[in-house]
Scaffold this motif. Structure first.
Motif, mmCIF file in Angstrom:
data_model
loop_
_atom_site.group_PDB
_atom_site.id
_atom_site.type_symbol
_atom_site.label_atom_id
_atom_site.label_comp_id
_atom_site.label_asym_id
_atom_site.label_seq_id
_atom_site.Cartn_x
_atom_site.Cartn_y
_atom_site.Cartn_z
ATOM 1 N N TRP A 3 23.309 -9.620 -0.835
ATOM 2 C CA TRP A 3 22.897 -9.503 0.817
ATOM 3 C C TRP A 3 23.319 -8.071 1.278
ATOM 4 N N LYS A 4 24.506 -7.608 0.912
ATOM 5 C CA LYS A 4 24.964 -6.323 1.334
ATOM 6 C C LYS A 4 23.968 -5.252 0.734
ATOM 7 N N ILE A 5 23.614 -5.355 -0.471
ATOM 8 C CA ILE A 5 22.801 -4.177 -1.054
ATOM 9 C C ILE A 5 21.615 -4.266 -0.576
ATOM 10 N N TYR A 6 20.968 -5.551 -0.458
ATOM 11 C CA TYR A 6 19.713 -5.571 0.176
ATOM 12 C C TYR A 6 19.521 -5.145 1.552
ATOM 13 N N ALA A 7 20.541 -5.632 2.367
ATOM 14 C CA ALA A 7 20.598 -5.256 3.794
ATOM 15 C C ALA A 7 20.688 -3.438 3.778
ATOM 16 N N TRP A 8 21.214 -2.786 2.878
ATOM 17 C CA TRP A 8 21.491 -1.214 3.046
ATOM 18 C C TRP A 8 20.020 -0.867 2.758
ATOM 19 N N ILE A 9 19.391 -1.338 1.684
ATOM 20 C CA ILE A 9 17.962 -0.830 1.075
ATOM 21 C C ILE A 9 17.082 -1.148 2.135
ATOM 22 N N TYR A 10 17.035 -2.411 2.662
ATOM 23 C CA TYR A 10 15.829 -2.655 3.548
ATOM 24 C C TYR A 10 16.024 -1.741 4.766
ATOM 25 N N ALA A 11 17.179 -1.573 5.312
ATOM 26 C CA ALA A 11 17.493 -0.778 6.409
ATOM 27 C C ALA A 11 17.084 0.580 6.305
ATOM 28 N N VAL A 12 17.295 1.319 5.009
ATOM 29 C CA VAL A 12 16.966 2.633 4.725
ATOM 30 C C VAL A 12 15.381 2.545 4.770
ATOM 31 N N GLY A 17 10.559 4.375 7.204
ATOM 32 C CA GLY A 17 9.205 4.118 7.632
ATOM 33 C C GLY A 17 9.017 4.325 9.105
ATOM 34 N N THR A 18 9.900 3.937 9.958
ATOM 35 C CA THR A 18 10.034 4.360 11.524
ATOM 36 C C THR A 18 10.103 5.743 11.878
ATOM 37 N N GLU A 34 4.451 -3.983 16.870
ATOM 38 C CA GLU A 34 4.877 -5.289 16.518
ATOM 39 C C GLU A 34 5.504 -5.212 15.021
ATOM 40 N N GLY A 35 4.992 -4.178 14.398
ATOM 41 C CA GLY A 35 5.411 -4.011 12.858
ATOM 42 C C GLY A 35 6.781 -3.064 12.880
ATOM 43 N N VAL A 36 6.842 -2.424 13.830
ATOM 44 C CA VAL A 36 8.269 -1.735 13.974
ATOM 45 C C VAL A 36 9.429 -2.484 14.579
ATOM 46 N N ILE A 37 9.075 -3.489 15.578
ATOM 47 C CA ILE A 37 9.869 -4.375 16.149
ATOM 48 C C ILE A 37 10.342 -5.266 15.177
ATOM 49 N N GLU A 38 9.285 -5.881 14.535
ATOM 50 C CA GLU A 38 9.404 -6.906 13.405
ATOM 51 C C GLU A 38 10.397 -6.316 12.369
ATOM 52 N N GLY A 39 10.180 -5.148 12.004
ATOM 53 C CA GLY A 39 11.048 -4.471 10.702
ATOM 54 C C GLY A 39 12.303 -4.410 11.512
ATOM 55 N N LEU A 40 12.403 -3.978 12.674
ATOM 56 C CA LEU A 40 14.102 -3.695 13.057
ATOM 57 C C LEU A 40 14.562 -4.870 13.222
ATOM 58 N N LEU A 41 14.130 -6.094 13.708
ATOM 59 C CA LEU A 41 14.656 -7.268 13.715
ATOM 60 C C LEU A 41 15.180 -7.947 12.335
ATOM 61 N N LEU A 42 14.478 -7.710 11.332
ATOM 62 C CA LEU A 42 14.395 -8.195 10.121
ATOM 63 C C LEU A 42 15.840 -7.493 9.560
ATOM 64 N N PHE A 88 -6.488 -7.450 16.512
ATOM 65 C CA PHE A 88 -5.198 -6.730 17.102
ATOM 66 C C PHE A 88 -4.155 -6.521 16.174
ATOM 67 N N LEU A 89 -4.073 -7.232 15.395
ATOM 68 C CA LEU A 89 -2.946 -7.472 14.386
ATOM 69 C C LEU A 89 -3.308 -6.133 13.234
ATOM 70 N N LYS A 90 -4.540 -5.741 13.047
ATOM 71 C CA LYS A 90 -4.582 -4.635 12.090
ATOM 72 C C LYS A 90 -4.238 -3.286 12.752
ATOM 73 N N ILE A 91 -3.472 -2.464 11.681
ATOM 74 C CA ILE A 91 -3.055 -1.363 12.054
ATOM 75 C C ILE A 91 -3.984 -0.231 12.261
ATOM 76 N N ASN A 92 -4.081 0.449 13.523
ATOM 77 C CA ASN A 92 -4.960 1.479 13.748
ATOM 78 C C ASN A 92 -4.771 2.616 12.552
ATOM 79 N N VAL A 93 -6.219 2.771 11.809
ATOM 80 C CA VAL A 93 -6.283 3.453 10.808
ATOM 81 C C VAL A 93 -5.719 4.827 11.007
ATOM 82 N N ASN A 94 -5.759 5.556 12.150
ATOM 83 C CA ASN A 94 -5.260 6.985 12.547
ATOM 84 C C ASN A 94 -3.862 7.229 12.589
ATOM 85 N N VAL A 95 -3.053 5.625 12.530
ATOM 86 C CA VAL A 95 -1.531 5.822 12.697
ATOM 87 C C VAL A 95 -1.196 5.683 11.083
ATOM 88 N N LEU A 96 -1.397 4.857 10.311
ATOM 89 C CA LEU A 96 -1.046 4.776 8.781
ATOM 90 C C LEU A 96 -2.282 5.098 7.940
#
Length: 135
Positions: A3-12, A17-18, A34-42, A88-96
């Motif tokens: 969990w500690k290794i995963y948490a660090w890799i995931y956080a990085v 990405g952010t 939504e994606g950024v907030i979801e990623g931060l919460l995860l 509305f759940l599909k990311i704007n193609v101009n962003v990514l």
């Protein structure tokens, strides 16, 4: 230790990405936010679980778990079907740039351990009720 290794890799990964997305912040749509907030919460959930800290109460973790699960299911549906009201759940193609179900599924698969950690913090002591047919 996992969990500690995963948490660090995931956080990085989430932080990188952010940071990559920040220059395009002006053109972010609902899916980007939504994606950024979801990623931060995860990432926060994985860290809190790995280091056995208390950040939110069980009810908050339950709400976070259900919300993320809802957005994952809705995202899969929106990318695999042509349901217009979920666009509305599909990311704007101009962003990514353009990405499809493969990117969505990869992101979900990599994030499953973090969602499991959030589940355990929300439902760990009181798991979802399962009816017992042997009454």
């Amino acid at each position: 230790m996992f969990w500690k290794i995963y948490a660090w890799i995931y956080a990085v990964a989430i932080a990188t990405g952010t940071l990559v997305m920040i220059p395009t912040m002006g053109s972010w749509d609902f899916a980007s936010w939504e994606g950024v907030i979801e990623g931060l919460l995860l990432a926060i959930g994985a860290f809190v679980f790995a280091y056995k800290k208390k950040l939110f109460n069980e009810t908050a973790w339950k709400v976070i778990f259900i919300a993320i699960l809802f957005f994952w299911v809705a995202g899969i549906i929106s990318y695999t079907t042509n349901v217009q009201f979920l666009n509305f759940l599909k990311i704007n193609v101009n962003v990514l740039g353009e990405h499809g179900i493969g990117t969505v599924l990869f992101t979900i698969i990599v994030s499953i351990p973090a969602l499991i950690a959030i589940y355990k913090m929300g439902f760990g002591k009181n798991p979802l009720p399962i009816s017992n047919s042997n009454n």
